[in-house]
Enzyme design. Structure first.
Site, short mmCIF file in Angstrom:
data_model
loop_
_atom_site.label_atom_id
_atom_site.label_comp_id
_atom_site.label_asym_id
_atom_site.label_seq_id
_atom_site.Cartn_x
_atom_site.Cartn_y
_atom_site.Cartn_z
N ASP A 37 45.00 33.89 -12.88
CA ASP A 37 44.62 32.15 -13.85
C ASP A 37 45.41 31.59 -13.23
O ASP A 37 46.34 30.27 -14.39
CB ASP A 37 44.85 32.76 -15.11
CG ASP A 37 44.01 34.11 -15.55
OD1 ASP A 37 42.73 33.91 -15.94
OD2 ASP A 37 45.18 34.81 -15.62
N HIS A 60 43.63 28.35 -12.29
CA HIS A 60 43.08 27.83 -12.47
C HIS A 60 42.67 26.33 -11.91
O HIS A 60 42.58 24.85 -11.95
CB HIS A 60 43.03 27.63 -13.63
CG HIS A 60 42.16 28.54 -14.81
ND1 HIS A 60 40.55 28.84 -14.83
CD2 HIS A 60 42.54 29.60 -15.57
CE1 HIS A 60 40.53 29.56 -15.90
NE2 HIS A 60 41.91 30.14 -16.15
N ASP A 76 40.86 33.85 -10.97
CA ASP A 76 40.79 32.38 -11.93
C ASP A 76 41.95 31.79 -10.97
O ASP A 76 42.24 30.49 -11.28
CB ASP A 76 40.39 32.72 -12.91
CG ASP A 76 39.66 33.24 -13.32
OD1 ASP A 76 38.42 33.27 -13.11
OD2 ASP A 76 39.74 32.99 -14.88
N ASN A 114 36.76 35.59 -13.15
CA ASN A 114 34.97 35.26 -13.82
C ASN A 114 34.90 33.31 -13.54
O ASN A 114 33.73 33.63 -13.72
CB ASN A 114 35.17 36.30 -15.21
CG ASN A 114 36.31 35.07 -15.96
OD1 ASN A 114 37.68 34.48 -15.84
ND2 ASN A 114 35.63 34.59 -16.73
N HIS A 115 36.28 32.83 -13.33
CA HIS A 115 34.97 31.75 -13.11
C HIS A 115 35.54 31.74 -11.55
O HIS A 115 34.33 30.63 -10.99
CB HIS A 115 36.73 31.29 -13.28
CG HIS A 115 36.67 30.10 -15.17
ND1 HIS A 115 36.41 29.28 -15.37
CD2 HIS A 115 37.41 31.83 -15.65
CE1 HIS A 115 36.67 29.31 -16.57
NE2 HIS A 115 36.86 30.46 -16.78
N HIS A 165 40.88 42.12 -13.17
CA HIS A 165 40.65 40.63 -14.35
C HIS A 165 39.48 41.07 -15.20
O HIS A 165 38.57 41.07 -14.88
CB HIS A 165 40.28 39.69 -12.78
CG HIS A 165 40.37 38.52 -13.90
ND1 HIS A 165 41.35 37.37 -13.87
CD2 HIS A 165 38.96 37.80 -14.41
CE1 HIS A 165 41.00 36.33 -14.38
NE2 HIS A 165 39.67 36.27 -14.94
N HIS A 190 42.87 37.36 -16.42
CA HIS A 190 42.15 37.16 -17.72
C HIS A 190 42.72 36.73 -18.54
O HIS A 190 41.93 36.10 -19.46
CB HIS A 190 40.98 37.95 -17.78
CG HIS A 190 39.51 37.63 -18.55
ND1 HIS A 190 39.16 36.38 -18.26
CD2 HIS A 190 38.86 37.99 -19.63
CE1 HIS A 190 37.95 36.17 -19.22
NE2 HIS A 190 38.20 36.91 -19.66
N HIS A 245 45.05 35.00 -20.72
CA HIS A 245 46.34 33.54 -21.35
C HIS A 245 47.32 33.92 -22.10
O HIS A 245 48.34 33.37 -20.96
CB HIS A 245 45.51 32.27 -21.06
CG HIS A 245 44.49 31.81 -20.54
ND1 HIS A 245 43.98 30.60 -20.11
CD2 HIS A 245 43.47 32.68 -19.53
CE1 HIS A 245 43.59 30.43 -18.68
NE2 HIS A 245 42.87 31.94 -18.38
#
Length: 626
Positions: A18, A20, A58, A126-127, A215, A243, A245
């Site tokens: 993650d 991002h 992610d 998922n992002h 995830h 996933h 955080h």
């Protein structure tokens, strides 16, 4: 010591999830945070001379990351992951199976045209999940460029077979399993229906260290909106859970299944919630034989985040709701709390020059009991130059007390104060809630709330502009066929009754409903592809009519019709796939022979008018509720 530094039998793996990349990239203060931390993660991989980096999804924050985000990512990967340092492990599994969706189905460090020193293996989250006509994601771009190995992708929605990447270094063997993000309800149902299978090596089945990266929701967000740990196979040794955080990177054992779970958490704060306030870490995983050790590495470039909760009713000596100046007293009290958090942030930053100067501050204020909130905007102006999130410092909420149905029952809502913040609202849940609470004339009579919710989610998250319209058309056609087969009398009451029965039967059959949504999305993607071709053809015709030649065209003139040649190159690298060589140095790289077979065909287009497809969400819903 657990492992010798240069142990030829030991794997060293950098673990992160993650990241991002691109989160708040346009923010003048926080815009560079994700890029700086990603560089730090790769620096740690290089410094610790890891065998490879394992990412849990992610990597990107947006499904379609900006040009700046992709460029920054490529820059970092090229800077830290390319070089002459040899890779000391080999791949034993069939890579054509592990990377079956790729045009280059082999690990990047064995490509003779590349010079990779630190391989990266990653699943999608998922992002940054696959979408669009060709079901591609941002990781596929990195994979095609040879900078990352994207694995764990499942294309089937009926059955999932997870085939591991088999790695060997000396006498240590790892079976690396991966599963990219799938909607939780669907994956939950597939686990229940025994449609998920984790394949195991046939030879020496018990000699492998089984590592699984996933995830999904780990904490329960609904009846089926998460994946219970007991769903996973008990032959696993370690699960890397992406996933979520909150950093819980230290492996904890599942008492029922006996495997360990490590939750690395995100490397950037994306929501001002308690879980994000936990110190951020990445992990250095050592594996030798069946033994493992997770070494926590704190991230120094992560922006400091401090938060605190205040319940005004807990201070009766300070605040009286009937006092006309109580609001000013509350504001002064909140300022004092914020100053204390700023002092704590300043202390944390001492000795860490890499940490961003302005911290993130969050003060959640429960004003239940007749109090009134003050102006948050005016309050935030005082901290513009000192805090990274001045507009979001204060969050006011009121605690809602549920009425007791039975005086003898304990009302846990009274005992536990739960701020409204931190609850994740999903698009499909909002759609379902809307139709369930709407007036009778606005409720769905043909479509189901679940199907409509998923179509709206595709519309919002993946920009599938025709998803809602195509779902309506598909379900309408299906209902019409049903009525014709039943030979229903042309009476409104009988038709309504048959439609109601048909709708209820579809609601109970979740798999059939999933199939309808998938068919609708497929149609929407096909339409978008056709529109792109038509728009391109129309544009070419306009250029011909005006005699204007497109820039970059190598032809000297344009014929009366537009003829486009399609070239198709076919190539396959030959040589090492990792079955024989345990180490790869700069002198051992093998080059593949590529051959190209051009194939050309022509296509003639006529001028057409392209209908506007930019439907708003309101227009889409109007097709359902006129």
């Amino acid at each position: 010591p657990f492992l010798l530094r240069e142990d030829e039998d030991a794997f060293k793996i950098l673990i992160a999830t993650d990241i991002h990349l691109g989160y708040l990239e346009k923010d003048p203060v926080r815009g560079n945070d994700t890029f700086a931390t990603f560089n730090e993660i790769l620096e740690q991989a290089q410094k610790n001379e890891v065998d490879f980096v394992l990412l849990g999804g992610d990597l990107f924050h947006e499904n379609k990351p900006s040009r700046r985000t992709v460029h920054s990512c490529l820059e970092s990967l090229r800077k830290y992951c390319m070089g002459d340092r040899p890779v000391h492990f080999e791949i034993l599994s069939d890579q054509a199976v592990n990377f079956h969706f790729s045009k280059f189905p082999w690990v990047n460090y064995q490509d003779g045209n590349l010079n990779i020193s630190i391989p990266i293996f990653s699943i999608h989250g998922n992002h940054d999940d696959p979408t669009g006509v060709d079901a591609l994601c941002a990781l596929d771009i990195l994979s095609c460029a040879g900078l990352l190995n994207h694995f764990g992708r499942s294309t089937s929605v009926e059955k999932i077979d997870i085939s591991p990447i088999l790695l060997r270094k000396g006498r240590t063997k790892i079976a690396l399993y991966g599963l990219g993000a799938i909607p939780d309800e669907r994956l939950y149902r597939m686990f229940v229906n025994k449609q998920v299978t984790m394949l195991r090596p046939k030879e020496e089945e018990d000699s492998w260290f089984n590592l699984f990266v996933i995830h999904q929701n780990r904490s329960k967000h609904g009846a089926t909106n998460y994946i219970p740990e007991q769903f996973l196979d008990d032959f696993l040794h370690l699960v890397i859970w992406g996933h979520e955080h909150e950093c819980k990177i230290a492996p904890t054992q599942n008492e029922q299944q006996r495997f360990y779970v490590s939750q690395p958490g995100s490397s950037v704060v994306t929501s001002l919630s308690p879980g994000e306030a936990v110190k951020k870490h990445i992990g250095l995983l050592h594996i030798k034989g069946k033994n493992m050790k997770m070494e926590k590495i704190p991230l120094e470039t992560v922006r400091s985040f401090h938060m605190e909760d205040v319940v005004l009713a807990d201070y009766p000596d300070l605040f009286n709701p009937d006092n006309p100046k109580v609001t000013q007293a509350i504001q002064a009290f909140c300022m004092e709390k914020v100053e204390m958090m700023l002092d704590n942030a300043e202390r944390d930053r001492l000795g860490n020059p890499r940490q961003p100067e302005k911290p993130l501050i969050r003060l959640r204020v429960d004003y239940t009991g007749g109090f009134e909130p003050f102006s948050v905007h005016r309050f935030s102006q005082k901290y513009v130059d000192r805090i990274a999130n001045p507009k979001d410092i204060i969050h006011f909420f009121r605690h809602r007390e549920q009425k007791e149905k039975n005086e003898s029952d304990l009302n846990f809502g009274k005992l536990v104060r739960r701020p409204s913040e931190g609850i994740t609202l999903r698009v499909e849940d909002l759609v379902k809630q809307y139709f369930q609470t709407a007036e009778k004339k606005l409720q769905l009579s043909l479509l189901t709330e679940r199907g409509m919710g998923e179509a709206v989610q595709e519309f919002v998250d993946k920009e599938e502009k025709d998803a809602i319209e195509e779902l309506v058309k598909f379900q309408l056609e299906k209902t019409q066929r049903f009525l014709k087969e039943r030979r229903t009398d042309a009476e409104e009451e009988k038709i309504d009754e048959e439609v109601r029965k048909f709708r209820e039967s579809r609601r109970k059959n979740a798999e059939e409903e999933d199939e309808e949504v998938r068919e609708a999305i497929t149609r929407a993607r096909a339409h978008r592809s056709e529109d792109a071709i038509l728009a391109s053809a129309s544009s070419d015709e306009e250029l011909m009519d005006t005699g204007i030649k497109a820039s970059g065209d190598s032809d000297d003139g344009l014929p009366s019709t537009v003829s486009r040649g399609r070239g198709r190159g076919r190539g396959r690298a030959r040589g090492a796939r990792g079955q024989t060589s345990a180490a790869r140095g700069s002198s051992q790289r093998r080059r593949g022979n590529a051959s190209q077979e051009p194939a050309t065909s022509s296509r003639t287009y006529k001028p057409v008018s392209v209908p506007a497809k930019n439907m708003s969400i309101v227009d889409g819903m109007s097709t359902v509720c006129p």
